[in-house]
Write a protein that holds these residues in place. Structure first.
Motif, PDB file in Angstrom:
ATOM      1  N   TYR A 195     -67.725  28.776  55.432  1.00  0.00           N
ATOM      2  CA  TYR A 195     -68.473  27.528  55.278  1.00  0.00           C
ATOM      3  C   TYR A 195     -67.766  26.633  54.270  1.00  0.00           C
ATOM      4  CZ  TYR A 195     -72.054  30.093  57.764  1.00  0.00           C
ATOM      5  OH  TYR A 195     -72.735  30.819  58.705  1.00  0.00           O
ATOM      6  N   ASP A 196     -67.895  25.351  54.474  1.00  0.00           N
ATOM      7  CA  ASP A 196     -67.225  24.372  53.625  1.00  0.00           C
ATOM      8  C   ASP A 196     -68.113  23.834  52.517  1.00  0.00           C
ATOM      9  OD1 ASP A 196     -64.795  24.305  55.198  1.00  0.00           O
ATOM     10  OD2 ASP A 196     -65.995  23.298  56.731  1.00  0.00           O
ATOM     11  N   MET A 197     -69.402  24.043  52.606  1.00  0.00           N
ATOM     12  CA  MET A 197     -70.302  23.439  51.626  1.00  0.00           C
ATOM     13  C   MET A 197     -71.615  24.197  51.558  1.00  0.00           C
ATOM     14  SD  MET A 197     -71.178  20.093  53.918  1.00  0.00           S
ATOM     15  CE  MET A 197     -69.457  20.063  54.459  1.00  0.00           C
ATOM     16  N   VAL A 198     -72.243  24.058  50.419  1.00  0.00           N
ATOM     17  CA  VAL A 198     -73.617  24.508  50.215  1.00  0.00           C
ATOM     18  C   VAL A 198     -74.413  23.263  49.866  1.00  0.00           C
ATOM     19  CG1 VAL A 198     -75.164  25.986  48.877  1.00  0.00           C
ATOM     20  CG2 VAL A 198     -72.804  26.710  49.307  1.00  0.00           C
ATOM     21  N   PHE A 199     -75.601  23.132  50.416  1.00  0.00           N
ATOM     22  CA  PHE A 199     -76.384  21.929  50.145  1.00  0.00           C
ATOM     23  C   PHE A 199     -77.842  22.292  49.920  1.00  0.00           C
ATOM     24  CE2 PHE A 199     -76.212  22.333  54.782  1.00  0.00           C
ATOM     25  CZ  PHE A 199     -77.553  22.282  55.121  1.00  0.00           C
ATOM     26  N   LEU A 200     -78.540  21.358  49.318  1.00  0.00           N
ATOM     27  CA  LEU A 200     -79.965  21.496  49.061  1.00  0.00           C
ATOM     28  C   LEU A 200     -80.693  20.373  49.774  1.00  0.00           C
ATOM     29  CD1 LEU A 200     -82.436  22.626  47.467  1.00  0.00           C
ATOM     30  CD2 LEU A 200     -81.814  21.052  45.639  1.00  0.00           C
ATOM     31  N   LEU A 201     -81.592  20.724  50.686  1.00  0.00           N
ATOM     32  CA  LEU A 201     -82.434  19.722  51.351  1.00  0.00           C
ATOM     33  C   LEU A 201     -83.549  19.329  50.397  1.00  0.00           C
ATOM     34  CD1 LEU A 201     -82.879  20.993  55.019  1.00  0.00           C
ATOM     35  CD2 LEU A 201     -81.760  18.897  54.284  1.00  0.00           C
ATOM     36  N   LEU A 202     -83.643  18.050  50.088  1.00  0.00           N
ATOM     37  CA  LEU A 202     -84.622  17.566  49.123  1.00  0.00           C
ATOM     38  C   LEU A 202     -85.889  17.099  49.824  1.00  0.00           C
ATOM     39  CD1 LEU A 202     -82.204  15.480  46.888  1.00  0.00           C
ATOM     40  CD2 LEU A 202     -83.198  17.704  46.344  1.00  0.00           C
ATOM     41  N   ASP A 203     -87.036  17.502  49.291  1.00  0.00           N
ATOM     42  CA  ASP A 203     -88.295  16.942  49.755  1.00  0.00           C
ATOM     43  C   ASP A 203     -88.389  15.490  49.293  1.00  0.00           C
ATOM     44  OD1 ASP A 203     -89.244  19.248  50.997  1.00  0.00           O
ATOM     45  OD2 ASP A 203     -90.091  20.023  49.123  1.00  0.00           O
ATOM     46  N   GLU A 204     -89.262  14.729  49.931  1.00  0.00           N
ATOM     47  CA  GLU A 204     -89.400  13.311  49.590  1.00  0.00           C
ATOM     48  C   GLU A 204     -89.716  13.111  48.114  1.00  0.00           C
ATOM     49  OE1 GLU A 204     -92.231   9.486  50.843  1.00  0.00           O
ATOM     50  OE2 GLU A 204     -92.241  11.331  52.032  1.00  0.00           O
ATOM     51  N   GLU A 205     -90.517  13.998  47.534  1.00  0.00           N
ATOM     52  CA  GLU A 205     -90.956  13.829  46.149  1.00  0.00           C
ATOM     53  C   GLU A 205     -89.979  14.405  45.125  1.00  0.00           C
ATOM     54  OE1 GLU A 205     -92.789  17.446  48.039  1.00  0.00           O
ATOM     55  OE2 GLU A 205     -92.674  15.316  48.520  1.00  0.00           O
ATOM     56  N   ASP A 206     -88.894  15.058  45.574  1.00  0.00           N
ATOM     57  CA  ASP A 206     -87.960  15.672  44.640  1.00  0.00           C
ATOM     58  C   ASP A 206     -87.134  14.618  43.910  1.00  0.00           C
ATOM     59  OD1 ASP A 206     -88.656  18.295  45.134  1.00  0.00           O
ATOM     60  OD2 ASP A 206     -87.205  18.536  46.759  1.00  0.00           O
ATOM     61  N   VAL A 207     -86.992  14.801  42.604  1.00  0.00           N
ATOM     62  CA  VAL A 207     -86.087  13.988  41.800  1.00  0.00           C
ATOM     63  C   VAL A 207     -84.929  14.883  41.404  1.00  0.00           C
ATOM     64  CG1 VAL A 207     -85.790  12.668  39.674  1.00  0.00           C
ATOM     65  CG2 VAL A 207     -87.958  12.538  40.930  1.00  0.00           C
ATOM     66  N   TYR A 208     -83.729  14.539  41.867  1.00  0.00           N
ATOM     67  CA  TYR A 208     -82.556  15.368  41.609  1.00  0.00           C
ATOM     68  C   TYR A 208     -81.555  14.569  40.797  1.00  0.00           C
ATOM     69  CZ  TYR A 208     -78.594  18.465  42.332  1.00  0.00           C
ATOM     70  OH  TYR A 208     -77.534  19.309  42.137  1.00  0.00           O
ATOM     71  N   ASN A 209     -81.160  15.115  39.634  1.00  0.00           N
ATOM     72  CA  ASN A 209     -80.193  14.448  38.769  1.00  0.00           C
ATOM     73  C   ASN A 209     -78.790  14.892  39.146  1.00  0.00           C
ATOM     74  OD1 ASN A 209     -82.295  13.262  37.224  1.00  0.00           O
ATOM     75  ND2 ASN A 209     -82.533  15.164  36.080  1.00  0.00           N
ATOM     76  N   GLY A 210     -78.171  14.124  40.010  1.00  0.00           N
ATOM     77  CA  GLY A 210     -76.838  14.482  40.476  1.00  0.00           C
ATOM     78  C   GLY A 210     -76.530  13.712  41.744  1.00  0.00           C
ATOM     79  N   ALA A 211     -75.380  14.020  42.325  1.00  0.00           N
ATOM     80  CA  ALA A 211     -74.949  13.326  43.540  1.00  0.00           C
ATOM     81  C   ALA A 211     -75.874  13.684  44.701  1.00  0.00           C
ATOM     82  CB  ALA A 211     -73.510  13.705  43.872  1.00  0.00           C
ATOM     83  N   VAL A 212     -76.469  12.667  45.298  1.00  0.00           N
ATOM     84  CA  VAL A 212     -77.371  12.837  46.439  1.00  0.00           C
ATOM     85  C   VAL A 212     -76.859  11.984  47.583  1.00  0.00           C
ATOM     86  CG1 VAL A 212     -79.710  12.472  47.306  1.00  0.00           C
ATOM     87  CG2 VAL A 212     -79.373  13.328  44.988  1.00  0.00           C
ATOM     88  N   GLU A 213     -76.811  12.559  48.767  1.00  0.00           N
ATOM     89  CA  GLU A 213     -76.364  11.828  49.952  1.00  0.00           C
ATOM     90  C   GLU A 213     -77.558  11.546  50.853  1.00  0.00           C
ATOM     91  OE1 GLU A 213     -73.183  12.203  53.666  1.00  0.00           O
ATOM     92  OE2 GLU A 213     -73.112  13.634  51.998  1.00  0.00           O
ATOM     93  N   GLU A 214     -77.650  10.294  51.272  1.00  0.00           N
ATOM     94  CA  GLU A 214     -78.703   9.884  52.201  1.00  0.00           C
ATOM     95  C   GLU A 214     -78.161  10.017  53.617  1.00  0.00           C
ATOM     96  OE1 GLU A 214     -81.735   8.795  51.369  1.00  0.00           O
ATOM     97  OE2 GLU A 214     -81.535   8.537  49.187  1.00  0.00           O
ATOM     98  N   LEU A 215     -78.654  10.985  54.347  1.00  0.00           N
ATOM     99  CA  LEU A 215     -78.204  11.180  55.725  1.00  0.00           C
ATOM    100  C   LEU A 215     -79.055  10.339  56.663  1.00  0.00           C
ATOM    101  CD1 LEU A 215     -77.638  15.046  55.965  1.00  0.00           C
ATOM    102  CD2 LEU A 215     -75.969  13.260  55.432  1.00  0.00           C
ATOM    103  N   PRO A 216     -78.438   9.591  57.568  1.00  0.00           N
ATOM    104  CA  PRO A 216     -79.219   8.837  58.557  1.00  0.00           C
ATOM    105  C   PRO A 216     -79.808   9.789  59.593  1.00  0.00           C
ATOM    106  CG  PRO A 216     -76.886   8.686  59.063  1.00  0.00           C
ATOM    107  CD  PRO A 216     -76.985   9.438  57.758  1.00  0.00           C
ATOM    108  N   ALA A 217     -80.653   9.268  60.454  1.00  0.00           N
ATOM    109  CA  ALA A 217     -81.169  10.062  61.571  1.00  0.00           C
ATOM    110  C   ALA A 217     -79.995  10.538  62.429  1.00  0.00           C
ATOM    111  CB  ALA A 217     -82.134   9.234  62.401  1.00  0.00           C
ATOM    112  N   GLU A 218     -80.086  11.756  62.935  1.00  0.00           N
ATOM    113  CA  GLU A 218     -78.998  12.336  63.722  1.00  0.00           C
ATOM    114  C   GLU A 218     -79.549  12.964  64.993  1.00  0.00           C
ATOM    115  OE1 GLU A 218     -75.752  14.061  60.629  1.00  0.00           O
ATOM    116  OE2 GLU A 218     -77.681  15.086  60.587  1.00  0.00           O
ATOM    117  N   ILE A 219     -78.774  12.860  66.069  1.00  0.00           N
ATOM    118  CA  ILE A 219     -79.046  13.647  67.268  1.00  0.00           C
ATOM    119  C   ILE A 219     -78.250  14.933  67.144  1.00  0.00           C
ATOM    120  CG2 ILE A 219     -78.897  13.768  69.780  1.00  0.00           C
ATOM    121  CD1 ILE A 219     -80.893  11.729  68.784  1.00  0.00           C
TER     122      ILE A 219
END
Length: 290
Positions: A195-219
């Motif tokens: 695997y190339d990466m480990v990621f954390l899926l954030l809930d809407e209410e989560d506040v994360y201090n660090g780099a966060v990526e906004e993923l668009p809707a995906e098929i």
């Protein structure tokens, strides 16, 4: 009336157990108040060590109970009792109100996170396994790090999880939210063993201090199976075959999420993992749609 050590008239005093019963608290609580310097006994018998309280201390104990019912820390209560003043109690109550409001907000977040987790677990338990689907995944936020690894169980992700957690002021609830991904280039080369990466899926209410990526809707083409990361390569192969058969092309990195694993149950028959691979339709002639 019998006198105790020091000449104190024990007839005007109440034993610690009697005071505890009158105020519906434990004797241990009264001892804790004494240790914290909030309410010391009126008299301690030197011979027996018995503690006695006088009626003049009852008003003070009522004040302590009232402020503790407001969840005010004992340190602040002790400070107020040493410097009793209307202005001071107003200030303390305003401060405590702000603290209560903050705690209410935190509890509301915790309640929503519990609701989210319950929904996710129910979704996982009702999964139709071994079925490939085309699914539109809603926009989401992820925190991620690039870190090549070959996890066999969730324990193999712990080092990466700690990296994600380092900059957080408050503890982040990772349970059931961590995923791994394979980059598009490796998916095209059918390299499913690392695997190339480990990621954390954030809930809407989560506040994360660090780099966060906004993923668009995906098929995505998706599949759920009973198993963990070690079982995933065979299911990547099934998804790759489905993509080829349906004139699709890979459009991004995979998201592989263990929905139920060792963190939730020791029964491996209940494990559920989902793989999502973003896709696009090919243009006529076999080229990709942009």
């Amino acid at each position: 009336m019998e006198k105790g050590g020091g000449g104190m008239d024990n007839g005007s005093l109440f034993k610690i157990g009697d005071v505890a019963r009158m105020f519906h608290i434990s004797a241990g609580t009264l001892r804790h108040y004494e240790k914290a310097g909030v309410l010391e006994p009126e008299y301690v018998d030197e011979k027996t060590g018995y503690r006695y309280y006088s009626t003049r201390q009852f008003e003070c104990l009522n004040t302590i109970r009232y402020l503790r019912a407001l969840d005010m820390p004992l340190e602040q209560i002790a400070d107020f009792l040493r410097n009793r003043d209307v202005g001071r109690i107003q200030e303390l109550l305003r401060q405590q109100k702000e603290t209560v409001i903050k705690k209410q907000q935190e509890l509301q977040i915790i309640e929503r996170k519990i609701d989210n987790r319950l929904k996710q677990l129910q979704d996982a338990l009702s999964s139709e396994l071994e079925v490939i689907r085309m699914t539109e995944i809603a926009p989401r936020r992820i925190a991620w790090i690039r870190n090549q690894l070959s996890p066999q169980t969730y324990l193999d992700l712990e080092t990466s999880i700690r990296e994600l957690e380092q900059e957080q002021g408050d503890a982040v609830v990772f349970l059931g939210k961590v995923g791994v991904g394979i980059g598009k280039e490796h998916l095209l080369r059918k390299a499913y063993d690392r695997y190339d990466m480990v990621f954390l899926l954030l809930d809407e209410e989560d506040v994360y201090n660090g780099a966060v990526e906004e993923l668009p809707a995906e098929i995505c083409v998706t599949i759920r199976f009973c198993g963990s990361h070690r079982d995933a390569p065979a299911y990547y192969q099934k998804l790759e075959a489905y993509i080829a058969e349906n004139d699709l092309c890979i459009a991004g990195f995979s998201k592989e999420i263990t929905m139920i694993d060792d963190g939730f149950t020791s029964n491996t028959d209940q494990f559920v993992t989902e793989i999502q691979i973003p896709v696009r339709r090919k243009k006529a002639g076999g080229t990709e749609h942009n």
